[in-house]
Write an enzyme that holds these catalytic residues in place. Sequence first.
Site, PDB file in Angstrom:
ATOM      1  N   GLU A 179     -24.481 -21.542 -94.522  1.00 42.24           N
ATOM      2  CA  GLU A 179     -24.815 -22.044 -93.198  1.00 42.24           C
ATOM      3  C   GLU A 179     -25.024 -23.546 -93.235  1.00 42.24           C
ATOM      4  O   GLU A 179     -25.468 -24.101 -94.249  1.00 42.24           O
ATOM      5  CB  GLU A 179     -26.105 -21.397 -92.683  1.00 42.24           C
ATOM      6  CG  GLU A 179     -25.988 -19.936 -92.351  1.00 42.24           C
ATOM      7  CD  GLU A 179     -27.299 -19.372 -91.846  1.00 42.24           C
ATOM      8  OE1 GLU A 179     -27.269 -18.267 -91.287  1.00 42.24           O
ATOM      9  OE2 GLU A 179     -28.354 -20.033 -92.014  1.00 42.24           O
ATOM     10  N   GLU A 192     -32.381 -14.550 -88.505  1.00 41.92           N
ATOM     11  CA  GLU A 192     -32.370 -13.180 -88.981  1.00 41.92           C
ATOM     12  C   GLU A 192     -33.205 -12.317 -88.051  1.00 41.92           C
ATOM     13  O   GLU A 192     -33.966 -12.832 -87.220  1.00 41.92           O
ATOM     14  CB  GLU A 192     -32.885 -13.053 -90.416  1.00 41.92           C
ATOM     15  CG  GLU A 192     -34.348 -13.422 -90.596  1.00 41.92           C
ATOM     16  CD  GLU A 192     -34.775 -13.333 -92.049  1.00 41.92           C
ATOM     17  OE1 GLU A 192     -33.890 -13.338 -92.934  1.00 41.92           O
ATOM     18  OE2 GLU A 192     -35.978 -13.243 -92.303  1.00 41.92           O
ATOM     19  N   ASN A 224     -35.824  -8.825 -88.058  1.00 41.18           N
ATOM     20  CA  ASN A 224     -36.579  -7.833 -88.805  1.00 41.18           C
ATOM     21  C   ASN A 224     -36.917  -6.676 -87.878  1.00 41.18           C
ATOM     22  O   ASN A 224     -37.443  -6.892 -86.781  1.00 41.18           O
ATOM     23  CB  ASN A 224     -37.871  -8.444 -89.355  1.00 41.18           C
ATOM     24  CG  ASN A 224     -37.591  -9.533 -90.362  1.00 41.18           C
ATOM     25  OD1 ASN A 224     -37.095  -9.267 -91.446  1.00 41.18           O
ATOM     26  ND2 ASN A 224     -37.883 -10.777 -90.002  1.00 41.18           N
ATOM     27  N   ARG A 242     -39.245  -4.461 -87.719  1.00 40.26           N
ATOM     28  CA  ARG A 242     -40.585  -3.981 -88.080  1.00 40.26           C
ATOM     29  C   ARG A 242     -41.625  -4.934 -87.509  1.00 40.26           C
ATOM     30  O   ARG A 242     -41.287  -5.965 -86.929  1.00 40.26           O
ATOM     31  CB  ARG A 242     -40.733  -3.950 -89.608  1.00 40.26           C
ATOM     32  CG  ARG A 242     -40.480  -5.311 -90.251  1.00 40.26           C
ATOM     33  CD  ARG A 242     -40.711  -5.279 -91.749  1.00 40.26           C
ATOM     34  NE  ARG A 242     -40.250  -6.467 -92.421  1.00 40.26           N
ATOM     35  CZ  ARG A 242     -40.948  -7.587 -92.565  1.00 40.26           C
ATOM     36  NH1 ARG A 242     -42.156  -7.670 -92.046  1.00 40.26           N
ATOM     37  NH2 ARG A 242     -40.450  -8.632 -93.216  1.00 40.26           N
TER      38      ARG A 242
END
Length: 616
Positions: free
Chosen positions: A170, A262, A264, A266
Amino acid sequence: MFSDADAGGAACGAGRPGGADRPAPVGESYLRADRILAAALDAGAEAIHPGYGFLSENPDFAEAVEAAGLAFIGPPAAAIRAMGLKDAAKRLMAQAGVPVVPGWSGEDQSPGRLLAEVERIGFPLLIKAVAGGGGKGMRLVERPEDFAAALAAAQGEARTAFGNAAVLIERYIPSPRHIEVQVFGDGTRAVHLHERDCSLQRRHQKVIEEAPAPGMTAAMRQAMGAAAVRAARGHRLSRAGTVEFIADPSDGLRPDRFWFMEMNTRLQVEHPVTEAVTGIDLVEWQLRVAAGEGLPLAQDAIPLSGHAVEARLYAEDVPAGFLPATGRIAHLRWPEGLRIETGVRQGDAISPWYDPMIAKIIAHGPTRAVALARLAQGLEATEVAGTVTNIAFLRRLLRHPDVRQGKVDTGLIGRDLAALCARAAPDAAVLAMAALAAAGLLDGEPEHAGFALWGPLRRTVAFGDGGSAWIETLGPGRHRIGTAAGEARVERRAGRWWVDDAPAPRAVRHSGGVSVWAGDGEWHVVLPDPLMREAVAAAGEGVLRAPMPGLVKALSVRAGARVRRGDGLAVLEAMKMEHRLTAPRDGVVEEVTVAEGDQVEAGAALMRIGGEAGDG
């Protein structure tokens, strides 16, 4: 009923690693899915909540829970797998219309293809493990000539840590902000619960988090929140999730200058700050949705009130490079009025088997300035003894002028690391209180004590590092104390101690020695102990045992060596001090049961000495 399989994997794991019947390594203890399921079924539980540690994003565990006829209070296994690999997640986000950082995340990992993509992306750039997290398998490359070596290092680290050497590349955004959005879905609808700023990091790991993000504009919040909801809807998120973005703050927070990093599937460690500013119990929402209910609130009904800040308290040696520390918590005191999330109690051991996070300390206030001030006061009142911690580092970080002004980015700690990690030498006031505690005089002494026949009583106190202090008692609760840092007059007035007419540093004597707290500093002194001189087990004088938890810094002998009483055998490092362990008797070293670098508990056998030096 439900069973909490992994209440964080950090504080709880750090506190109680198990006993003789429960091996400490995580793969043999709390990550044993079969034992967790058996316990849940035996207890009659209907569901399992995976916490926010390793098990919360383990698709195999999610499937095993469902196969056992229990509800998994987390996302479906398919959703976990979809977001588990950064390259696949990035492609999914691009398809959902979420802005992504320019780069390469394809399946072709050949050197030729990667080099071609590097030429297109340009420098500086980041190499990131597709299955990674916590900064593992990540390398910053600023020059073309460094790319090949950095790629090999990132791939090797990724292969070791995750069993997957694949990487993505990136464009690197200099001095970015790390802002994440809490999202929640019921499989049909999704909402966001505003954002958190997690820019204060060291080694790509978060240190202090806050909600909302400093400097956030209404336009930026709307754009980022909408992108996060699109991401959640893109893979039909069920339960809680977090969409993490990086933002370029060079011209303020702008809707056209943030990119997906990103996702997640959770709860995050920092979810309490979101709960504080919204008044929403996210675990309750998880339970409701897992029970088949829809989302409790619509987007426009989710409140945002005040400001919240969280600090992660770790057992780690900051000046040594944030190295994890171990030890037994000999003394523990939490501040009043703040939210403390911990699984550690006084007397618990911080072992090398688990993440060394001791607690999360969260403050909330009507404004950011008030929340920061409350957290700073709370950290100053926090006392942990028995292991070194990062608390002095946290206190300095909260006082940093850029942090106070909200000018945060992921490089702030690295730029000012030397000042933030500086270890101050104890002054006369600190050493005087340490001496007072070592002498057992913190609670005062009887009025008739403290006088000798021809003048004031004078005594000497020895410290474990070879230093000492003298205490001259002038009267009840009045002393003159001499230390390596100079003399000080100590007096007890109205139930508290004063040093040279100023409030004294806080001091406490505990099983590990003496600890003193003053300002943003903490000092720990180990006291001489008969066990340290002999380190002999009560069951047999031939066994050399560790008198306290610590690191085996050095071994001076091997099996078969002849030793005499008093010979140096090993050096144990505890509470950042080195302690020389000597032979309790003449004899022959029959067995050495530890190696240099081992972490040992108090009472652990280090070596066995038998026979006599003159025996064949």
